[in-house]
Enzyme design. Structure first.
Site, mmCIF file in Angstrom:
data_model
loop_
_atom_site.group_PDB
_atom_site.id
_atom_site.type_symbol
_atom_site.label_atom_id
_atom_site.label_comp_id
_atom_site.label_asym_id
_atom_site.label_seq_id
_atom_site.Cartn_x
_atom_site.Cartn_y
_atom_site.Cartn_z
ATOM 1 N N HIS A 280 2.193 -5.187 76.066
ATOM 2 C CA HIS A 280 3.283 -4.376 76.595
ATOM 3 C C HIS A 280 2.783 -3.229 77.467
ATOM 4 O O HIS A 280 3.556 -2.645 78.218
ATOM 5 C CB HIS A 280 4.185 -3.857 75.467
ATOM 6 C CG HIS A 280 3.569 -2.859 74.564
ATOM 7 N ND1 HIS A 280 3.019 -3.173 73.341
ATOM 8 C CD2 HIS A 280 3.419 -1.516 74.683
ATOM 9 C CE1 HIS A 280 2.576 -2.082 72.752
ATOM 10 N NE2 HIS A 280 2.803 -1.067 73.545
ATOM 11 N N ASP B 74 0.909 -9.598 71.246
ATOM 12 C CA ASP B 74 0.911 -8.294 71.901
ATOM 13 C C ASP B 74 -0.512 -7.835 72.216
ATOM 14 O O ASP B 74 -0.879 -6.678 71.994
ATOM 15 C CB ASP B 74 1.627 -7.224 71.073
ATOM 16 C CG ASP B 74 1.943 -5.978 71.910
ATOM 17 O OD1 ASP B 74 1.981 -6.106 73.147
ATOM 18 O OD2 ASP B 74 2.139 -4.894 71.327
ATOM 19 N N SER C 276 -0.670 3.220 72.874
ATOM 20 C CA SER C 276 -0.719 1.759 72.749
ATOM 21 C C SER C 276 -1.924 1.162 73.449
ATOM 22 O O SER C 276 -2.251 1.524 74.575
ATOM 23 C CB SER C 276 0.548 1.131 73.329
ATOM 24 O OG SER C 276 1.616 1.291 72.444
#
Length: 475
Positions: free
Chosen positions: A203, A236, A318
């Site tokens: 992402h 992910d 992230s």
């Protein structure tokens, strides 16, 4: 749950991870709803739609949150640690909100303005304090004692937070991803090998996958253009490669996430709200935490059996490394459980001490597959399961995704004798309380692994040995 996804208020976390919003339509109220694309646990396909998990590393990117932070309806998933999102409301975490396009830089500017104001005030106060202290010393004869060495001369052993940070920071990068339309955000990554491969979250780089712009900046300020080598929406995880990579890259040492224990110290590195090279500390709060999330763009949801940490993780973290006390990477920070809006006027949710990371043993396998083939490989059992929030197990649905058979003919589940209506309650020694939990556990394995499935049929428990199959790609 997700680590960098910020989102709306989070409902009470269910015993099982939230299910992606795009899960298959549920059957009659009294029956378990069939699962969506991800309902096919055996297929290894993930549901799509806004998510439950929150994204942790995308201050400038948009996201939704399915699990508590990494997608009933199915319960919402959590937001991604960097701004990713989940695929459904409720569940493990709050829904993830996509950051406004390029808003990351705006936020950075605001932060900078706040810091400048603070520094100016601090300077004034310091000057006044010095004058007062000087006058006081002269009038009272009081003297002060200064340290013989400044901070730079202090020895910082390898096992200290400062020692770990000093060694790891040079091998972390702040990633900026921008789509052709100018939308994007900021996340983090770390050096995986000497060939210039950087590992991060899917992402984080999703905006740049189809011809967008991607850059990676080291703490020294050196910036490199990069390209996406491969990305796995379900896991992910993504791998990018630096263009004209330097010859002196130092890959971070990978630890063994299977040997991590609750209470172990953790160190997270990232770019929360665009503040690059930020270091935070905490502990491992829990292991094998089922988390579902998505990036909020309607893409497939991701599932993980995550490491939970209370190290502060916010949008922008992230893709960054979660390290142990020795500086070994034990996970990839990916999602957060969060509530309310974030600070600095960003409207993004921030850390409340519930962060989630993809175990490095799983991420390493995925990254190597992406570098080798450019596509992810998923383990599967070949059966569709309901993604409804539940604490009773993962029920094999009566209908598969897209009209396919609920149990793949000749697939692993079929060979083991599993049938529609069976409720899977354990995979090896891991309790399965929902479809998303089953998916996350299956994906911690590799194709060809043998697992023992415990299931209920007609009120009786049965067991079956299943040899996991494989599926290539996210579609």
């Amino acid at each position: 749950m997700s680590t960098e996804n910020e989102g709306t208020a989070v409902p009470p976390a269910p015993s099982a991870p939230p299910v992606p919003v795009d899960a298959p339509d549920a059957p009659a109220p009294q029956a378990r709803a069939p699962q969506g694309p991800y309902g096919q646990d055996a297929q290894g396909q993930a549901p799509q739609g806004p998510g439950a998990s929150g994204d942790a590393g995308h201050p400038g990117a948009s996201s939704s949150a399915p699990d508590p932070s990494w997608p009933p309806p199915p319960p919402p998933t959590a937001p991604y640690g960097d701004g990713g999102s989940g695929s459904g409301p409720g569940g493990w975490g709050s829904s993830y909100q996509q950051p406004a396009p390029k808003s990351g830089r705006g936020r950075g500017g605001l932060v900078a303005a706040v810091l400048v104001a603070a520094l100016v005030a601090g300077g004034m106060g310091g000057g006044l304090g010095y004058v007062l202290a000087k006058d006081n010393d002269e009038s009272t004869g009081s003297t002060t004692v200064s340290a013989s060495a400044n901070g730079g001369d202090v020895k910082r052993d390898p096992g200290t937070t400062a020692g770990v940070a000093a060694k790891a920071l040079p091998s972390t990068v702040t990633i900026e991803a921008e789509s052709n339309s100018g939308e994007g955000g900021t996340g983090t990554g770390f050096v995986f090998d000497k060939q210039g491969h950087i590992v991060t979250n899917n992402h984080v780089v999703a905006d740049a996958v189809d011809g967008g712009k991607l850059t990676a900046t080291f703490p020294t300020g050196k910036k490199y253009d990069a390209e996406v080598i491969g990305n796995a929406q379900g896991y992910d995880v993504a791998v990018i490669k630096l263009k004209n990579a330097p010859s002196d890259l130092k890959p971070l040492t990978l630890g063994d996430s299977d040997k991590v224990a609750v209470g172990d110290s953790t160190i997270a590195i990232g770019a929360p709200f665009g503040l690059s090279d930020t270091v935070t500390t905490g502990i491992i709060s829990a292991k094998n935490r089922p988390v579902a999330s998505s990036d909020g763009s309607g893409s497939q949801a991701s599932y993980m059996s995550a490491l939970q940490t209370d190290a502060s993780i916010n949008p922008g973290n992230s893709g960054g490394p979660l390290l142990d006390a020795r500086g070994n990477v034990i996970g990839i920070n990916s999602a957060i459980q969060s509530t309310g809006n974030g600070g600095f006027g960003t409207g993004q949710s921030g850390s409340i001490g519930l962060g989630f990371a993809i175990p490095i043993n799983q991420a390493k396998y995925v990254a190597q597959e992406l570098i080798k083939n450019g596509k992810p490989v998923y383990a599967k059992i070949g059966a569709s399961v309901s993604l409804d929030d539940s604490s009773d197990g993962a029920q094999i649905t009566d209908q598969g995704a897209g009209g396919a058979a609920p149990v793949e003919p000749g697939g692993p589940a079929a060979k083991a004798g599993l049938k529609p209506g069976d409720v899977i309650i354990k995979l090896d020694d891991r309790v399965i309380d929902s479809g998303p939990t089953l998916i996350g556990e299956i994906w911690t394995h590799q194709p060809g692994d043998k697992v023992t499935i415990t299931y209920e049929r007609g009120g009786k428990q049965r067991t079956a040995e299943v040899t996991l199959g494989s599926r290539v790609g996210d579609n």
